[in-house]
Write a protein that holds these residues in place. Structure first.
Motif, PDB file in Angstrom:
ATOM      1  N   LYS A 149       0.814  -1.191   0.000  1.00 13.62           N
ATOM      2  CA  LYS A 149       0.000   0.000   0.000  1.00 13.62           C
ATOM      3  C   LYS A 149       0.865   1.266   0.000  1.00 13.62           C
ATOM      4  O   LYS A 149       0.431   2.320  -0.327  1.00 13.62           O
ATOM      5  N   THR A 150       2.141   1.106   0.360  1.00 14.74           N
ATOM      6  CA  THR A 150       3.008   2.284   0.383  1.00 14.74           C
ATOM      7  C   THR A 150       3.617   2.510  -0.998  1.00 14.74           C
ATOM      8  O   THR A 150       3.821   1.575  -1.744  1.00 14.74           O
ATOM      9  N   ARG A 187       7.627   1.685   9.217  1.00 16.10           N
ATOM     10  CA  ARG A 187       6.861   0.580   8.614  1.00 16.10           C
ATOM     11  C   ARG A 187       7.481  -0.766   9.009  1.00 16.10           C
ATOM     12  O   ARG A 187       6.804  -1.637   9.551  1.00 16.10           O
ATOM     13  N   GLN A 188       8.785  -0.898   8.786  1.00 23.41           N
ATOM     14  CA  GLN A 188       9.408  -2.205   9.033  1.00 23.41           C
ATOM     15  C   GLN A 188       9.456  -2.548  10.527  1.00 23.41           C
ATOM     16  O   GLN A 188       9.131  -3.669  10.927  1.00 23.41           O
ATOM     17  N   GLU A 248       8.686 -13.157  23.519  1.00 28.04           N
ATOM     18  CA  GLU A 248       8.131 -12.530  22.291  1.00 28.04           C
ATOM     19  C   GLU A 248       7.435 -11.222  22.653  1.00 28.04           C
ATOM     20  O   GLU A 248       7.549 -10.227  21.928  1.00 28.04           O
ATOM     21  N   LYS A 280       0.651  -4.385   8.556  1.00 23.80           N
ATOM     22  CA  LYS A 280       0.871  -5.812   8.339  1.00 23.80           C
ATOM     23  C   LYS A 280       1.614  -6.418   9.524  1.00 23.80           C
ATOM     24  O   LYS A 280       2.222  -5.712  10.315  1.00 23.80           O
ATOM     25  N   PHE A 310       2.076 -16.066  11.024  1.00 18.21           N
ATOM     26  CA  PHE A 310       1.278 -16.214  12.240  1.00 18.21           C
ATOM     27  C   PHE A 310      -0.216 -16.362  11.957  1.00 18.21           C
ATOM     28  O   PHE A 310      -1.035 -16.346  12.871  1.00 18.21           O
ATOM     29  N   ILE A 345       7.443 -24.640  15.051  1.00 22.92           N
ATOM     30  CA  ILE A 345       7.524 -23.167  15.018  1.00 22.92           C
ATOM     31  C   ILE A 345       8.885 -22.723  15.568  1.00 22.92           C
ATOM     32  O   ILE A 345       9.577 -21.895  14.970  1.00 22.92           O
ATOM     33  N   ALA A 376      13.484 -16.403  11.571  1.00 23.83           N
ATOM     34  CA  ALA A 376      13.584 -15.065  12.183  1.00 23.83           C
ATOM     35  C   ALA A 376      15.051 -14.746  12.490  1.00 23.83           C
ATOM     36  O   ALA A 376      15.523 -13.631  12.230  1.00 23.83           O
ATOM     37  N   LEU A 413      20.352  -7.801  10.814  1.00 23.76           N
ATOM     38  CA  LEU A 413      19.747  -6.517  11.224  1.00 23.76           C
ATOM     39  C   LEU A 413      20.434  -5.913  12.458  1.00 23.76           C
ATOM     40  O   LEU A 413      20.263  -4.738  12.752  1.00 23.76           O
ATOM     41  N   SER A 444      10.284  -7.537  -5.043  1.00 23.06           N
ATOM     42  CA  SER A 444      10.319  -6.872  -3.733  1.00 23.06           C
ATOM     43  C   SER A 444      10.444  -5.366  -3.951  1.00 23.06           C
ATOM     44  O   SER A 444      11.475  -4.879  -4.393  1.00 23.06           O
ATOM     45  N   HIS A 467      10.538  -2.822  -1.850  1.00 24.74           N
ATOM     46  CA  HIS A 467      11.315  -1.959  -0.954  1.00 24.74           C
ATOM     47  C   HIS A 467      12.800  -2.298  -0.905  1.00 24.74           C
ATOM     48  O   HIS A 467      13.591  -1.508  -0.392  1.00 24.74           O
ATOM     49  N   ASN A 518      15.743 -10.650   0.086  1.00 22.40           N
ATOM     50  CA  ASN A 518      14.814 -11.708   0.515  1.00 22.40           C
ATOM     51  C   ASN A 518      15.283 -13.084   0.019  1.00 22.40           C
ATOM     52  O   ASN A 518      15.272 -14.061   0.768  1.00 22.40           O
TER      53      ASN A 518
HETATM   54  N1  FAQ Z   1       4.260 -11.274   5.731  1.00 19.24           N
HETATM   55  O1  FAQ Z   1       9.291  -5.100  -0.642  1.00 19.24           O
HETATM   56  P1  FAQ Z   1       9.166  -6.226   0.317  1.00 19.24           P
HETATM   57  C1  FAQ Z   1       9.403 -13.559  14.275  1.00 19.24           C
HETATM   58  C2  FAQ Z   1       5.066  -7.288   2.640  1.00 19.24           C
HETATM   59  S1  FAQ Z   1       9.398 -11.964  13.705  1.00 19.24           S
HETATM   60  C3  FAQ Z   1       3.528 -10.156   5.610  1.00 19.24           C
HETATM   61  O2  FAQ Z   1      10.108  -7.335   0.147  1.00 19.24           O
HETATM   62  P2  FAQ Z   1      10.344  -5.426   2.844  1.00 19.24           P
HETATM   63  C4  FAQ Z   1       9.729 -13.815  15.727  1.00 19.24           C
HETATM   64  C5  FAQ Z   1       5.975  -6.127   2.998  1.00 19.24           C
HETATM   65  O3  FAQ Z   1       5.723  -5.677   4.316  1.00 19.24           O
HETATM   66  C6  FAQ Z   1       8.851 -12.071  12.008  1.00 19.24           C
HETATM   67  N2  FAQ Z   1       3.875  -9.151   4.747  1.00 19.24           N
HETATM   68  O4  FAQ Z   1       9.143  -5.654   1.814  1.00 19.24           O
HETATM   69  C7  FAQ Z   1       8.771 -14.783  16.310  1.00 19.24           C
HETATM   70  C8  FAQ Z   1       5.595  -5.132   1.935  1.00 19.24           C
HETATM   71  O5  FAQ Z   1       4.324  -4.533   2.229  1.00 19.24           O
HETATM   72  P3  FAQ Z   1       4.142  -2.968   2.715  1.00 19.24           P
HETATM   73  C9  FAQ Z   1       8.807 -10.733  11.422  1.00 19.24           C
HETATM   74  C10 FAQ Z   1       4.997  -9.338   4.016  1.00 19.24           C
HETATM   75  O6  FAQ Z   1       9.812  -4.757   4.028  1.00 19.24           O
HETATM   76  C11 FAQ Z   1       8.928 -16.144  16.128  1.00 19.24           C
HETATM   77  C12 FAQ Z   1       5.374  -6.026   0.730  1.00 19.24           C
HETATM   78  O7  FAQ Z   1       5.065  -7.308   1.232  1.00 19.24           O
HETATM   79  N3  FAQ Z   1      10.135 -10.296  11.089  1.00 19.24           N
HETATM   80  O8  FAQ Z   1       9.127 -14.388  13.504  1.00 19.24           O
HETATM   81  C13 FAQ Z   1       5.794 -10.477   4.131  1.00 19.24           C
HETATM   82  O9  FAQ Z   1      11.513  -4.811   2.161  1.00 19.24           O
HETATM   83  C14 FAQ Z   1       8.020 -17.052  16.704  1.00 19.24           C
HETATM   84  C15 FAQ Z   1       6.536  -6.069  -0.244  1.00 19.24           C
HETATM   85  O10 FAQ Z   1       7.647  -6.818   0.249  1.00 19.24           O
HETATM   86  C16 FAQ Z   1      10.352  -9.047  10.636  1.00 19.24           C
HETATM   87  O11 FAQ Z   1       9.458  -8.238  10.541  1.00 19.24           O
HETATM   88  C17 FAQ Z   1       5.400 -11.479   5.036  1.00 19.24           C
HETATM   89  N4  FAQ Z   1       6.084 -12.615   5.200  1.00 19.24           N
HETATM   90  O12 FAQ Z   1      10.787  -6.930   3.230  1.00 19.24           O
HETATM   91  C18 FAQ Z   1       7.694 -14.315  17.074  1.00 19.24           C
HETATM   92  C19 FAQ Z   1      11.799  -8.711  10.332  1.00 19.24           C
HETATM   93  N5  FAQ Z   1       6.852 -10.348   3.282  1.00 19.24           N
HETATM   94  O13 FAQ Z   1       4.836  -2.844   4.031  1.00 19.24           O
HETATM   95  C20 FAQ Z   1       6.806 -15.222  17.653  1.00 19.24           C
HETATM   96  C21 FAQ Z   1      11.994  -7.328   9.763  1.00 19.24           C
HETATM   97  C22 FAQ Z   1       6.702  -9.167   2.666  1.00 19.24           C
HETATM   98  O14 FAQ Z   1       4.753  -2.109   1.674  1.00 19.24           O
HETATM   99  C23 FAQ Z   1       6.976 -16.600  17.457  1.00 19.24           C
HETATM  100  N6  FAQ Z   1      11.374  -7.159   8.482  1.00 19.24           N
HETATM  101  N7  FAQ Z   1       5.589  -8.565   3.102  1.00 19.24           N
HETATM  102  O15 FAQ Z   1       2.651  -2.783   2.860  1.00 19.24           O
HETATM  103  C24 FAQ Z   1      11.993  -7.418   7.279  1.00 19.24           C
HETATM  104  O16 FAQ Z   1      13.137  -7.873   7.224  1.00 19.24           O
HETATM  105  C25 FAQ Z   1      11.257  -7.077   6.026  1.00 19.24           C
HETATM  106  O17 FAQ Z   1      10.196  -6.204   6.344  1.00 19.24           O
HETATM  107  C26 FAQ Z   1      10.694  -8.307   5.215  1.00 19.24           C
HETATM  108  C27 FAQ Z   1       9.937  -7.773   3.993  1.00 19.24           C
HETATM  109  C28 FAQ Z   1      11.854  -9.192   4.742  1.00 19.24           C
HETATM  110  C29 FAQ Z   1       9.740  -9.132   6.080  1.00 19.24           C
END
Ligand code: FAQ
Length: 334
Positions: free
Chosen positions: A7-8, A52-53, A91, A122, A127, A140, A148, A155, A222, A224, A238
């Protein structure tokens, strides 16, 4: 397809010639690995991308408690229950560090919460899948926390100081999470009954592909990645992280005696990596859009928790107001 997922707006990466003097100085700092702190000047899109991230990440940690919490009252032993409880509490802690890191960028916790509860923000697709058996809990820990860690270890070196520092503590705790999950599966696969092993294989079959989707869409789609990598908000693409995860996880599955649910998985001698089958991206798209197996249930649980906690938040506010009024009275009397 991904145009529908995002959406961004995305900005193409500026060349040095296109940058203002401020932007060039900022990029030089990032390139020299000097951390950017909350009060430093930063391009508006850098700030927005981080909010956002980081907030999506925080929401993922909070919503991510729910699938495992489903098994808290049914853990097979007291020890497993204590471990699971500690993990789920971790968590929650991760969510709190991350909300604090996002707040340094000028957004309030209430705004972020509202974005989650209204479905505007998002959280990780993973989950939105159900935890049908006890083996899902181990899986999990092994796969989801394993993915993760793969994403979050780099990061720790990201350009934004508060985010990178939060990641250091988060990663230490994620390692414990991954180990406890793998340990639970080792017990069942290597020392358990045939039925327990079959339960683990079933859980693995259901979580394998969604775990690969956690890393986000393929690099070419991707939106972003290019800018986020130039700003070191992301250190790897990714696809790079997904490949590293597959390479690390396949031998672990083999050790457990589990079969990878991918007929196209094979070691590629030339590349020095595993080749794997095509991911069903339409599934990720559908889950992110809100149509995964548990999206509605997850958001309903978060809304209920927020509503049920209203009396407590109000109590805290009333206490803070009383305290500050008492302080004022004492000040005026002195
Ligand atoms: N799910 O351009 P990109 C954990 C969206 S923590 C949903 O590649 P970006 C711990 C993305 O937001 C898990 N949406 O985006 C735990 C973007 O949409 P937007 C979380 C997704 O940001 C374990 C659009 O698609 N970790 O597990 C997903 O460069 C057990 C385009 O994608 C983080 O958040 C998805 N899978 O790369 C807890 C780590 N993939 O925002 C409890 C930090 C993509 O424009 C129990 N985040 N999208 O509307 C990141 O590294 C990055 O944000 C990515 C996505 C790699 C997730």
């Amino acid at each position: 397809m991904y145009a529908q997922m995002v959406k961004t707006d995305t900005t193409s990466v500026k060349t040095r010639e296109e940058m203002s003097a401020e932007e060039r100085a900022f990029q030089d700092r990032v390139d020299a690995d000097i951390k950017i702190e909350a009060k430093d000047w930063m391009p508006e899109n850098y700030r927005k991308t981080l909010i956002r991230q980081i907030s999506q990440h925080a929401h993922s940690e909070i919503v991510g408690q729910l699938p495992e919490a489903n098994w808290l009252t049914r853990a097979p032993t007291l020890e497993r229950k204590a471990i699971l409880l500690a993990k789920i509490q971790d968590e929650a802690g991760h969510g709190l560090y991350l909300y604090c890191a996002a707040e340094t960028l000028g957004v309030s916790r209430d705004e972020l919460t509202e974005q989650l509860l209204t479905g505007k923000a998002k959280y990780s697709s993973i989950f939105n899948y159900p935890t049908l058996t006890w083996a899902d809990v181990g899986t999990i820990g092994w796969l989801v926390d394993g993915a993760a860690i793969m994403n979050q270890v780099p990061l720790q070196r990201c350009s934004f100081g508060p985010y990178s520092r939060a990641m250091i503590r988060v990663c230490k705790e994620e390692s414990f999470h991954q180990r406890q999950g793998y340990d639970a599966l080792m017990k069942m696969c290597l020392k358990g009954t045939a039925a327990q092993k079959a339960m683990c294989q079933d859980a693995f079959n259901r979580w394998w592909w969604p775990s690969l989707m956690m890393f986000g869409p393929p690099d070419k789609e991707s939106v972003h990645s290019a800018q986020s990598m130039a700003w070191k908000i992301k250190l790897n693409s990714n696809d790079e992280l997904r490949q590293k995860f597959v390479d690390q996880t396949v031998p672990q599955a083999e050790y457990l005696g589990l079969e990878i649910p991918d007929p196209n998985l094979s070691w590629n001698e030339e590349r020095g990596h595993y080749d794997f089958g095509e991911i069903d991206w339409s599934e990720l798209f559908s889950v992110v859009r809100g149509d995964g197996p548990c999206n509605r249930e997850r958001l309903a649980a978060r809304r209920k928790a927020w509503d049920d906690g209203a009396w407590f938040r109000e109590g805290l506010m009333a206490h803070a107001e009383k305290k500050s009024a008492r302080k004022d009275t004492q000040k005026n009397a002195a």
